[in-house]
Design an enzyme around this catalytic site. Structure first.
Site, short mmCIF file in Angstrom:
data_model
loop_
_atom_site.label_atom_id
_atom_site.label_comp_id
_atom_site.label_asym_id
_atom_site.label_seq_id
_atom_site.Cartn_x
_atom_site.Cartn_y
_atom_site.Cartn_z
N TYR A 63 0.89 -1.27 0.20
CA TYR A 63 0.18 0.02 0.18
C TYR A 63 0.77 1.60 0.14
O TYR A 63 1.91 1.16 -0.15
CB TYR A 63 -0.76 -0.14 1.74
CG TYR A 63 -2.57 1.14 1.38
CD1 TYR A 63 -2.78 1.47 0.30
CD2 TYR A 63 -2.30 1.82 2.54
CE1 TYR A 63 -3.51 1.93 -0.30
CE2 TYR A 63 -3.18 3.16 2.37
CZ TYR A 63 -3.66 3.21 1.36
OH TYR A 63 -5.22 3.93 0.94
N LYS A 114 -6.62 -1.35 -1.76
CA LYS A 114 -7.35 -1.34 -1.04
C LYS A 114 -7.87 -2.85 -0.43
O LYS A 114 -8.39 -3.19 0.87
CB LYS A 114 -8.64 -0.01 -1.39
CG LYS A 114 -7.56 1.23 -1.52
CD LYS A 114 -7.05 1.87 -0.34
CE LYS A 114 -8.10 2.40 0.44
NZ LYS A 114 -7.71 3.33 0.95
#
Length: 565
Positions: A103, A177
């Site tokens: 991420y 996500k």
């Protein structure tokens, strides 16, 4: 969401097709019986390994890559499309270490270089040159039957991770996500669909790159854009009628208006607006537990009135309204500062739709000489109890500003939450020094503890991964009609009040992401209870609290190999 149990599962594949399926592949963990039955006995080394042995080998390979974050990102991405169980098992055992790789910030580099380093397809690509409802429905149907997908993350890539318009490469933010949804809250990765809307890009670097894989034209806006998005949403509702829709990284001009348009009618969410706001609100609630003062009495100044700043403001207002204030009084407690200074009615012509509800009357500041009111002057005038930074402008929380605020507040609450750390409005050690050790601090990036009078002071991180995965899973489990302000406030309250054993230290304002699953269960439980109380749940949930908690755990997806039949 399938129960996370050890039941046998039916495998529809065999041979090399099975080994090429990330969903079903076990690599060297296939049993001798499975190897024989599914015609792969000659395609694998003879030894049969456990999942943990595979995890250990992969971690050794990961460490051998050295200090090259993007290469580590590519290694993990390759693993995710080879063996998803092993991928999630590996990261779940090294969550804090690997989240910055899969991420932010490393995923931002992967997105920027998407077309140059592309290796395999991930997610669903819908482009505006094929703006036809029937065609879009056909594209979506390639991903399964009506009950195959329960959570969708969709982006148009205009506002990616603080790096702006990334065109088709933005698909990777939807993918990333989704990974966090599974890791932190147990969403079944096989029932999640990442989507990118390719509407062109204004990023000249990408358009001039001969490797670029998206539409080579200016980003489409206006009626054509709205028509395309509306067809996409209609198609999703028809093909996957029970799927919850998560809007991600839309640009400033579109994010809030899109959410406002669809939110009254469908179950949807914008993490940049609502998720960021809910986590910031949770950190504020955590700080108010220390100061022992109610949310409704706070004067809150937000420096940076873009998507994140406005989203946080709206979430705080919703929290104040839930706690008993009128909408007007709640908005009256919020003071927004943007490039033109403190936002006043005289800025109405240049203010965005999201900023307009927070414009203050010029007459309330008539003692100020003509001109814009900067941060330091605004602090002296308003005397805020809470200061939040969402501007992405380093150094803007000056010593003068912090000392001015500390004059009026015994324990100032100061959150420089811009990402990455190079864009923070001030560093925690500076805030600590300038406030004489009185400030309650949280940031948007992970940072080491402070040394405060010989004691360690933990800097909490306002990380959306603490909240949005659990919120999303609660919406999936309840099949909620809509996502209400009450459900969002319940998530914030739950995050701020998880058992103290899940916090890194007694003075921490937010819990530790190391305990992501336990935190998520606490939030899911609270949101489900709120959904039921508001009549938003369409599922008959267990009424007994203990049974509801068990029910939540039973429906988590876990990275484990199950016997094939």
């Amino acid at each position: 969401m399938p129960a996370g149990t050890k039941e046998q599962i039916e495998c529809p594949l065999k041979g090399v097709t099975l080994l090429n399926s990330p969903r079903y592949n076990k690599d060297t963990a296939f049993t001798p019986e499975e190897r024989q039955k599914f015609e792969i006995s000659s395609r694998l080394p003879p030894i049969v390994e456990t999942l943990q042995q595979q995890v250990d080998r992969c971690y050794d390979q990961y460490k051998a890559i050295g200090d090259e974050p993007l290469q580590k990102n590519l290694y993990l991405s390759q693993l995710s499309v080879t063996n998803q169980t092993l991928f999630y098992a590996l990261i779940s055992q090294h969550l804090i270490e690997m989240i910055p790789i899969i991420y932010t910030p490393t995923e931002g580099d992967a997105i920027k270089q998407f077309s140059d380093i592309y290796r395999y397809p991930e997610g669903c690509y819908l482009d505006i040159d094929h703006n036809d409802l029937s065609y879009i429905k056909q594209q979506l149907s390639e991903f399964g039957k009506s009950d195959s997908v329960e959570y969708i993350i969709i982006t148009d890539s205009e506002g990616i991770l603080g790096i702006g318009d990334q065109g088709v490469g933005g698909v990777l933010i939807s993918v990333a996500k989704g990974h966090l949804m599974t890791l932190c809250a147990g969403l079944d990765p096989n029932r999640f669909l990442p989507i990118v809307l390719d509407v062109g890009t204004n990023n000249e670097t990408h358009r001039k790159n001969h490797q670029y894989m998206g539409l080579r034209k200016d980003r489409v806006r206006g009626e054509q854009y709205d028509s395309f998005l509306d067809n996409v949403i209609k198609a999703i509702r028809e093909v996957f009628p029970e799927a919850f829709i998560h809007f991600e990284d839309f640009g400033l001009a579109n994010a809030k208006r899109i959410l406002d348009h669809y939110r009254p009618d469908i179950a949807c969410f914008n993490d940049d607006i609502q998720g960021t706001g809910a986590v910031a609100l949770a950190a504020i609630i955590g700080a108010l537990h220390v100061t022992k003062s109610p949310l409704t009495e706070q004067r809150i100044m937000i420096f940076g009135a873009g998507t994140a700043g406005v989203g946080i403001a709206n979430q705080i207002v919703a929290g104040m309204v839930t706690d008993g204030l009128s909408l007007d009084k709640a908005r009256g407690n919020l003071f927004m500062i943007d490039r033109c200074g403190l936002l006043l009615e005289r800025h109405a012509k240049i203010a965005t739709d999201g900023q307009k509800p927070f414009l203050k009357k010029d007459s309330d500041f008539k003692e100020v000489p003509s001109g814009d009111i900067n941060l330091e002057s605004a602090i002296a005038l308003v005397k805020p109890t809470i200061l939040l930074g969402c501007s992405g402008q380093p150094g803007k929380f000056t010593e003068k500003a912090i000392r001015e605020m500390s004059k009026h507040v015994e324990r100032p609450i100061i959150f420089p939450i811009s990402n990455p750390t190079t864009l923070m409005e001030a560093k925690p050690d500076q805030i600590d020094k300038w406030s004489d050790g009185k400030a309650l601090i949280a940031t948007g990036s992970p940072l080491p503890p402070l040394n405060r009078n010989g004691k360690k002071y933990v800097i909490s991180q306002c990380n959306n991964a603490l909240l949005y995965p659990a919120l999303g899973v609660a919406c999936v489990l309840s099949r909620c009609k809509l996502l209400s302000d009450g459900m969002l406030k319940a998530a914030s309250d739950a995050l701020a009040t998880v058992p103290r054993s899940l916090f890194a230290a007694d003075e921490a304002l937010l819990p530790d992401l190391n305990n992501a699953r336990e935190i998520s269960r606490h939030i899911v439980f609270a949101v489900l209870k709120q959904a039921v109380s508001e009549g938003m749940s369409t599922v008959d949930l267990p009424k007994d609290d203990a049974k509801l908690k068990e029910w939540i755990i039973e429906r988590e997806w876990n990275p484990e190999y199950k016997p094939f039949v």
